[in-house]
Write a protein that holds these residues in place. Structure first.
Motif, PDB file in Angstrom:
ATOM      1  N   GLU A  65       0.795  -1.187  -0.134  1.00  0.00           N
ATOM      2  CA  GLU A  65      -0.094  -0.203  -0.122  1.00  0.00           C
ATOM      3  C   GLU A  65       0.779   1.234   0.067  1.00  0.00           C
ATOM      4  OE1 GLU A  65      -0.346  -2.423   1.898  1.00  0.00           O
ATOM      5  OE2 GLU A  65      -2.349  -3.001   2.747  1.00  0.00           O
ATOM      6  N   PHE A  66       2.015   1.124   0.460  1.00  0.00           N
ATOM      7  CA  PHE A  66       2.788   2.390   0.783  1.00  0.00           C
ATOM      8  C   PHE A  66       3.826   2.376  -0.692  1.00  0.00           C
ATOM      9  CE2 PHE A  66       1.227   1.653   5.035  1.00  0.00           C
ATOM     10  CZ  PHE A  66       1.028   2.721   5.355  1.00  0.00           C
TER      11      PHE A  66
ATOM     12  N   GLN B 169       2.331   2.419  -3.746  1.00  0.00           N
ATOM     13  CA  GLN B 169       1.461   2.515  -4.995  1.00  0.00           C
ATOM     14  C   GLN B 169       1.730   3.804  -5.979  1.00  0.00           C
ATOM     15  OE1 GLN B 169      -2.941   2.136  -3.750  1.00  0.00           O
ATOM     16  NE2 GLN B 169      -1.941   2.295  -1.864  1.00  0.00           N
TER      17      GLN B 169
ATOM     18  N   LEU C 200      -0.732   6.863  -6.146  1.00  0.00           N
ATOM     19  CA  LEU C 200      -0.502   7.856  -5.254  1.00  0.00           C
ATOM     20  C   LEU C 200       0.893   8.414  -5.022  1.00  0.00           C
ATOM     21  CD1 LEU C 200      -2.016   5.915  -1.781  1.00  0.00           C
ATOM     22  CD2 LEU C 200      -2.938   7.707  -3.149  1.00  0.00           C
TER      23      LEU C 200
ATOM     24  N   GLN D 215       0.364  11.387  -7.375  1.00  0.00           N
ATOM     25  CA  GLN D 215      -0.403  12.283  -6.925  1.00  0.00           C
ATOM     26  C   GLN D 215       0.452  13.071  -5.859  1.00  0.00           C
ATOM     27  OE1 GLN D 215      -3.844  10.635  -5.326  1.00  0.00           O
ATOM     28  NE2 GLN D 215      -4.357   9.820  -7.270  1.00  0.00           N
ATOM     29  N   LEU D 216       1.255  12.558  -4.980  1.00  0.00           N
ATOM     30  CA  LEU D 216       2.014  13.183  -4.113  1.00  0.00           C
ATOM     31  C   LEU D 216       3.145  14.014  -4.749  1.00  0.00           C
ATOM     32  CD1 LEU D 216       2.718  10.295  -1.069  1.00  0.00           C
ATOM     33  CD2 LEU D 216       1.669  12.636  -0.893  1.00  0.00           C
TER      34      LEU D 216
ATOM     35  N   ALA E  94       2.760  15.240  -7.655  1.00  0.00           N
ATOM     36  CA  ALA E  94       2.057  16.894  -8.149  1.00  0.00           C
ATOM     37  C   ALA E  94       2.053  17.773  -7.143  1.00  0.00           C
ATOM     38  CB  ALA E  94       0.742  16.128  -8.575  1.00  0.00           C
ATOM     39  N   ALA E  95       1.607  17.101  -5.597  1.00  0.00           N
ATOM     40  CA  ALA E  95       1.600  17.837  -4.440  1.00  0.00           C
ATOM     41  C   ALA E  95       2.713  18.643  -3.948  1.00  0.00           C
ATOM     42  CB  ALA E  95       0.761  17.211  -3.121  1.00  0.00           C
TER      43      ALA E  95
ATOM     44  N   LYS F 108       3.478  21.312  -6.470  1.00  0.00           N
ATOM     45  CA  LYS F 108       2.638  22.676  -6.278  1.00  0.00           C
ATOM     46  C   LYS F 108       3.106  23.444  -4.915  1.00  0.00           C
ATOM     47  CE  LYS F 108      -2.226  23.295  -6.655  1.00  0.00           C
ATOM     48  NZ  LYS F 108      -3.542  22.923  -6.519  1.00  0.00           N
TER      49      LYS F 108
ATOM     50  N   LEU G 234       6.392   6.071  -0.513  1.00  0.00           N
ATOM     51  CA  LEU G 234       5.163   6.963  -0.181  1.00  0.00           C
ATOM     52  C   LEU G 234       5.455   7.785   0.960  1.00  0.00           C
ATOM     53  CD1 LEU G 234       1.957   5.384  -1.493  1.00  0.00           C
ATOM     54  CD2 LEU G 234       3.614   6.649  -2.806  1.00  0.00           C
ATOM     55  N   ASP G 235       5.973   7.004   2.065  1.00  0.00           N
ATOM     56  CA  ASP G 235       6.570   7.430   3.282  1.00  0.00           C
ATOM     57  C   ASP G 235       7.301   8.732   2.983  1.00  0.00           C
ATOM     58  OD1 ASP G 235       4.948   5.796   5.036  1.00  0.00           O
ATOM     59  OD2 ASP G 235       6.501   4.185   4.725  1.00  0.00           O
TER      60      ASP G 235
ATOM     61  N   GLN H 205       5.775  11.575   1.323  1.00  0.00           N
ATOM     62  CA  GLN H 205       4.765  12.312   2.404  1.00  0.00           C
ATOM     63  C   GLN H 205       5.604  13.258   3.195  1.00  0.00           C
ATOM     64  OE1 GLN H 205       1.604  12.821   2.603  1.00  0.00           O
ATOM     65  NE2 GLN H 205       1.331  13.741   4.685  1.00  0.00           N
TER      66      GLN H 205
ATOM     67  N   LEU I 134       6.956  16.306   1.697  1.00  0.00           N
ATOM     68  CA  LEU I 134       5.706  17.303   1.645  1.00  0.00           C
ATOM     69  C   LEU I 134       5.848  18.042   3.042  1.00  0.00           C
ATOM     70  CD1 LEU I 134       3.704  18.549  -0.110  1.00  0.00           C
ATOM     71  CD2 LEU I 134       2.011  16.842   0.554  1.00  0.00           C
TER      72      LEU I 134
ATOM     73  N   ARG J 164       6.238  22.133   3.786  1.00  0.00           N
ATOM     74  CA  ARG J 164       5.335  22.927   4.347  1.00  0.00           C
ATOM     75  C   ARG J 164       5.980  23.692   5.493  1.00  0.00           C
ATOM     76  NH1 ARG J 164       0.137  18.519   3.936  1.00  0.00           N
ATOM     77  NH2 ARG J 164      -0.412  18.799   1.625  1.00  0.00           N
TER      78      ARG J 164
END
Lengths: 71, 383
Positions: free
Chosen positions: B6-7, B9, B12, B15-16, B18-19, B22, B232-233, B236, B239, B243
């Protein structure tokens, strides 16, 4: 994770990706059968909290959704 | 595998990506140090760098236990086998680390020494039980993840009265190393190394918790995000760091909540505290002498301490000429900046420790990075 006992020492069977392996749960209190655990060099280091795993996956999806919004 | 696939994918990850694209401000750069070699390999294996905007850079840290072990300690281990005829047990990567005189534990083993590769310290205990007439030394290395199992084994050996087992302890501490990097002249004087934030280690943090990082975040005003080991970890967490940097925050955040808590594994912590105590100073490859950065056995366990049982003098040994491991471990240079990289130094025939270990930065570049698109590589070298 499954349970086993070897000469009084608690043992646990884990099967990451279907590969069975016996590890020592000596570092984690109250592990139960069917728990997910983080394993390292033959020991369970910690229990995996399933609700937190699901929450993190939702965070990924949310970040992705935000990426799709106009700036 | 549940909670692994799942981590990883693909959709995802896009999408991450792209995030993150941005979220970044175009007028600044983001230099994010992943302390841990496990993250370095996740970044390379899954091509995470290529999913980042050009102004987000990963700086590789020293969190690779084999890499930071100084040559003198391996020379000590070789002397234990050759001069004291012990059975030496250790983890696989350690065997291939180059020692003085172009030797390694693997070469010494090939020449007939009784050196055994083990998966777990439990295997070393079993070897001691099966060979009561031989001295068995476990060459213990690693950060806070491998230390608790060593503590369990030491307590078991003492409880069983296993008189032929001892531990050559080289366990080191993550927070001391992070502090050393942040206080190094390269970072402090804003010179050769720029670090805006840290990825906190996954497995180490599962033991020590997120609390020990709060000091760095506050004192050095650098954000820390504890990150899991899956791609994905890492994304994220990048990101979350971006931030924080955008908002001028420097807090400890935890992305890896499925395993890491603020307190960590208190049972493991108290076992370690019972068996080990701090060394006043310990030598790290690349970082030099770092105060209070390593552990040794407490006096109550002196009979199980190989350094008390045998002669292990401090040996000053230098790295192979031309090897840039020390600079690479501090984030000052990248593997491709080393003249030996990929020429005389490869995983099959490593000259430096960073090429040996499955967690080393050079091994990661060699295994996954050397086929990256040239335009990506040139963009990176310009930045």
């Amino acid at each position: 994770m499954g349970a086993e006992s070897d000469c009084g020492e608690s043992m646990a069977t884990v099967a990451p990706g279907g590969v069975r392996k016996v590890v020592l749960p000596a570092l984690v209190d109250d592990v139960r059968v069917d728990d997910f655990v983080l394993i390292h060099i033959g020991y369970a280091l910690n229990r995996l909290r399933e609700e937190e795993a699901e929450r993190t996956l939702r965070l990924f999806a949310e970040a992705g959704l935000m990426a799709g919004e106009p700036a | 595998m549940k909670y692994i696939e799942e981590f990883r994918q693909h959709d995802l990850a896009q999408q991450l990506s792209a995030a993150i694209g941005k979220a970044v401000k175009p007028d600044r750069s983001y230099h994010l140090m992943e302390f841990c070699g496990g993250h370095t390999h996740a970044i390379f294996r899954y091509g995470v760098q290529d999913l980042m905007p050009p102004n987000v850079k990963f700086v590789h840290g020293p969190g690779c236990p084999v890499c930071v072990l100084p040559i003198g300690r391996i020379d000590n281990a070789i002397a234990l086998v050759e001069c004291h005829d012990v059975i030496l047990c250790t983890y696989g990567d350690v065997l291939r680390v180059p020692a003085s005189g172009r030797r390694s534990l693997l070469k010494v083993k090939a020449a007939g020494a009784d050196i055994r590769m083990v998966y777990s310290v439990r295997d070393a205990l079993r070897i001691a039980q099966e060979n009561p007439g031989r001295e068995v030394v476990f060459f213990a290395i690693g950060f806070e993840t491998t230390t608790p199992p060593t503590a369990v084994a030491i307590r078991q050996a003492q409880a069983e009265g296993l008189g032929n087992f001892s531990v050559f302890c080289n366990h080191v501490l993550t927070p001391a190393a992070i502090q050393n990097i942040l206080e190094s002249p390269e970072v402090r004087e804003m010179g050769s190394v720029s670090i805006d934030g840290f990825f906190g280690p996954s497995h180490v943090s599962s033991i020590i918790g997120s609390r020990p990082y709060e000091f760095f975040a506050e004192e050095f005003q650098k954000p820390v995000v504890i990150a899991g080991f899956e791609p994905l970890d890492v994304m994220q967490s990048a990101l979350m760091l971006i931030r924080q940097l955008n908002e001028g925050r420097f807090e400890v955040e935890n992305e890896y909540t499925r395993v890491v808590t603020r307190e960590g594994n208190t049972k493991a912590q108290s076992l370690v505290a019972e068996v080990f105590e701090l060394r006043r100073v310990f030598e790290w490859r690349g970082l030099g002498l770092v105060p209070y950065s390593a552990l040794r056995l407490k006096d109550a366990y002196a009979a199980l301490d190989a350094e008390k049982r045998f002669d292990t003098p401090a040996i000053a040994a230098s790295d192979v000429k031309g090897c840039e491991c020390p600079s690479i471990l501090r984030g000052v240079k990248r593997p491709v900046d080393c003249k030996l990289f990929g020429t005389v130094c490869t995983p099959e025939n490593p000259m430096g420790s960073c090429m040996v270990s499955s967690e080393g930065a050079c091994a990661a570049y060699w295994s996954y990075g050397r086929f990256r698109r040239p335009e990506t590589a040139s963009r990176e070298s310009v930045a």
